[in-house]
Design a protein around this motif. Structure first.
Motif, mmCIF file in Angstrom:
data_model
loop_
_atom_site.group_PDB
_atom_site.id
_atom_site.type_symbol
_atom_site.label_atom_id
_atom_site.label_comp_id
_atom_site.label_asym_id
_atom_site.label_seq_id
_atom_site.Cartn_x
_atom_site.Cartn_y
_atom_site.Cartn_z
ATOM 1 N N TRP A 117 0.838 -1.211 0.000
ATOM 2 C CA TRP A 117 0.000 0.000 0.000
ATOM 3 C C TRP A 117 0.871 1.257 0.000
ATOM 4 O O TRP A 117 0.596 2.205 -0.734
ATOM 5 C CB TRP A 117 -0.905 -0.024 1.228
ATOM 6 C CG TRP A 117 -1.598 1.287 1.468
ATOM 7 C CD1 TRP A 117 -2.734 1.740 0.867
ATOM 8 C CD2 TRP A 117 -1.160 2.326 2.347
ATOM 9 N NE1 TRP A 117 -3.047 3.000 1.317
ATOM 10 C CE2 TRP A 117 -2.097 3.388 2.241
ATOM 11 C CE3 TRP A 117 -0.092 2.457 3.224
ATOM 12 C CZ2 TRP A 117 -1.981 4.559 2.974
ATOM 13 C CZ3 TRP A 117 0.027 3.635 3.957
ATOM 14 C CH2 TRP A 117 -0.907 4.668 3.822
ATOM 15 N N LEU A 118 1.930 1.255 0.810
ATOM 16 C CA LEU A 118 2.821 2.416 0.868
ATOM 17 C C LEU A 118 3.500 2.647 -0.472
ATOM 18 O O LEU A 118 3.572 3.778 -0.970
ATOM 19 C CB LEU A 118 3.861 2.211 1.972
ATOM 20 C CG LEU A 118 4.924 3.307 2.108
ATOM 21 C CD1 LEU A 118 4.270 4.638 2.442
ATOM 22 C CD2 LEU A 118 5.952 2.918 3.170
ATOM 23 N N GLY A 119 4.012 1.585 -1.073
ATOM 24 C CA GLY A 119 4.683 1.722 -2.368
ATOM 25 C C GLY A 119 3.749 2.198 -3.455
ATOM 26 O O GLY A 119 4.112 3.065 -4.265
ATOM 27 N N ARG A 120 2.551 1.669 -3.484
ATOM 28 C CA ARG A 120 1.582 2.092 -4.500
ATOM 29 C C ARG A 120 1.189 3.555 -4.296
ATOM 30 O O ARG A 120 1.040 4.300 -5.273
ATOM 31 C CB ARG A 120 0.345 1.191 -4.427
ATOM 32 C CG ARG A 120 -0.646 1.417 -5.539
ATOM 33 C CD ARG A 120 -1.810 0.448 -5.443
ATOM 34 N NE ARG A 120 -2.780 0.673 -6.506
ATOM 35 C CZ ARG A 120 -2.702 0.143 -7.716
ATOM 36 N NH1 ARG A 120 -1.683 -0.659 -8.015
ATOM 37 N NH2 ARG A 120 -3.621 0.389 -8.622
ATOM 38 N N THR A 121 1.033 3.974 -3.036
ATOM 39 C CA THR A 121 0.703 5.367 -2.743
ATOM 40 C C THR A 121 1.813 6.303 -3.213
ATOM 41 O O THR A 121 1.548 7.357 -3.810
ATOM 42 C CB THR A 121 0.460 5.550 -1.240
ATOM 43 O OG1 THR A 121 -0.614 4.695 -0.822
ATOM 44 C CG2 THR A 121 0.107 6.991 -0.917
ATOM 45 N N LEU A 122 3.050 5.924 -2.953
ATOM 46 C CA LEU A 122 4.176 6.742 -3.398
ATOM 47 C C LEU A 122 4.243 6.806 -4.922
ATOM 48 O O LEU A 122 4.529 7.867 -5.502
ATOM 49 C CB LEU A 122 5.483 6.181 -2.838
ATOM 50 C CG LEU A 122 5.700 6.302 -1.326
ATOM 51 C CD1 LEU A 122 6.962 5.556 -0.902
ATOM 52 C CD2 LEU A 122 5.785 7.769 -0.918
ATOM 53 N N ALA A 123 3.981 5.678 -5.571
ATOM 54 C CA ALA A 123 4.053 5.642 -7.039
ATOM 55 C C ALA A 123 3.016 6.558 -7.671
ATOM 56 O O ALA A 123 3.298 7.244 -8.665
ATOM 57 C CB ALA A 123 3.866 4.215 -7.525
ATOM 58 N N ILE A 124 1.827 6.596 -7.112
ATOM 59 C CA ILE A 124 0.745 7.373 -7.713
ATOM 60 C C ILE A 124 0.810 8.846 -7.321
ATOM 61 O O ILE A 124 0.611 9.738 -8.160
ATOM 62 C CB ILE A 124 -0.619 6.771 -7.323
ATOM 63 C CG1 ILE A 124 -0.747 5.361 -7.920
ATOM 64 C CG2 ILE A 124 -1.766 7.656 -7.791
ATOM 65 C CD1 ILE A 124 -1.994 4.609 -7.486
ATOM 66 N N ASN A 125 1.103 9.121 -6.061
ATOM 67 C CA ASN A 125 1.040 10.498 -5.555
ATOM 68 C C ASN A 125 2.387 11.227 -5.567
ATOM 69 O O ASN A 125 2.409 12.453 -5.475
ATOM 70 C CB ASN A 125 0.478 10.503 -4.132
ATOM 71 C CG ASN A 125 -0.936 9.950 -4.063
ATOM 72 O OD1 ASN A 125 -1.717 10.112 -5.002
ATOM 73 N ND2 ASN A 125 -1.267 9.290 -2.967
ATOM 74 N N HIS A 126 3.479 10.491 -5.651
ATOM 75 C CA HIS A 126 4.809 11.116 -5.626
ATOM 76 C C HIS A 126 5.676 10.520 -6.729
ATOM 77 O O HIS A 126 6.821 10.117 -6.488
ATOM 78 C CB HIS A 126 5.464 10.922 -4.254
ATOM 79 C CG HIS A 126 4.638 11.446 -3.114
ATOM 80 N ND1 HIS A 126 4.604 12.780 -2.757
ATOM 81 C CD2 HIS A 126 3.800 10.809 -2.254
ATOM 82 C CE1 HIS A 126 3.795 12.941 -1.720
ATOM 83 N NE2 HIS A 126 3.291 11.763 -1.392
ATOM 84 N N THR A 127 5.125 10.447 -7.924
ATOM 85 C CA THR A 127 5.803 9.794 -9.046
ATOM 86 C C THR A 127 7.141 10.447 -9.366
ATOM 87 O O THR A 127 8.154 9.754 -9.561
ATOM 88 C CB THR A 127 4.902 9.830 -10.294
ATOM 89 O OG1 THR A 127 3.617 9.326 -9.967
ATOM 90 C CG2 THR A 127 5.506 8.990 -11.395
ATOM 91 N N ALA A 128 7.177 11.751 -9.392
ATOM 92 C CA ALA A 128 8.406 12.468 -9.756
ATOM 93 C C ALA A 128 9.513 12.183 -8.753
ATOM 94 O O ALA A 128 10.682 12.004 -9.135
ATOM 95 C CB ALA A 128 8.139 13.969 -9.847
#
Length: 206
Positions: free
Chosen positions: A50-61
């Protein structure tokens, strides 16, 4: 008729106890530790993904800024290694049943693998999702996913071969030696190595 001698133990080696053998075995099994281990394993599956997916979507850059300079083959190797550590630790915890070190290492490796899987949006068909999120840099996420899948599929291949040897090979056959713990572990690592080499040099990363 001669007298039959009976050996006598001078001192009792097992002290008197109010517990039966079954009670002693239950006390030694320490079920609380197993409950903690299962709970930790479940958390290692859910929370890091969940943490990794959240980072990928919301903090992609920000995610891309950390990995953009890496080679896709190197990323595949890292994700494969992390997954291999988790799987091998699980196997070692079965072989060395009383050693909790391998169970702890398994939970750590599983959490790291799930974090990478979340960052790379790993699912049944990840190619579209990684392109939508990472655009031209999707090759990096795809490489990490391929590394994880290589490790998992190698486990499946090893399991099929191991069961086939158990069923199809006679006990007096020299091939039966592959079912011994350390021989089986060596065969497992050979299959894993072949899998990651296929990913790295087989043209799957493009």
């Amino acid at each position: 008729m001669g007298r039959q001698e009976v050996s006598a133990h001078p001192e009792a080696t097992i002290g008197n106890s109010q517990y039966s053998l079954a009670d002693l075995e239950r006390r030694q099994s320490k079920p609380i530790r197993w409950v903690v281990f299962i709970g930790a394993a479940l958390l290692a599956i859910i929370v890091p993904y969940w943490l990794g997916r959240t980072l990928a979507i919301n903090h992609t850059a920000r995610v891309l800024s950390l990995v953009s300079g890496m080679d896709p083959r190197g990323i595949a190797l890292i994700s494969w290694t992390v997954t291999l550590v988790a799987v091998a630790s699980l196997g070692m915890s079965i072989i060395e049943y009383s050693a909790w070190f391998w169970r702890v290492l398994f939970v750590i490796g599983l959490a790291a693998e799930q974090l990478i899987a979340g960052l790379c949006l790993l699912k049944f068909n990840f190619w579209y999702s990684t392109y939508v999120v990472y655009q031209q840099s999707a090759v990096l996420a795809n490489a990490a996913n391929l590394g994880i899948l290589a490790a998992v599929l190698a486990v499946a291949v090893f399991a099929v071969l191991f069961v086939a040897i158990l069923i199809g090979v006679k006990k007096d056959s020299p091939w039966n030696g592959l079912t011994r713990s350390w021989s089986a572990l060596s065969m497992f690592f050979i299959i894993e190595l072949a899998a990651i080499l296929l990913v790295i040099f087989g043209g799957l990363i493009n």
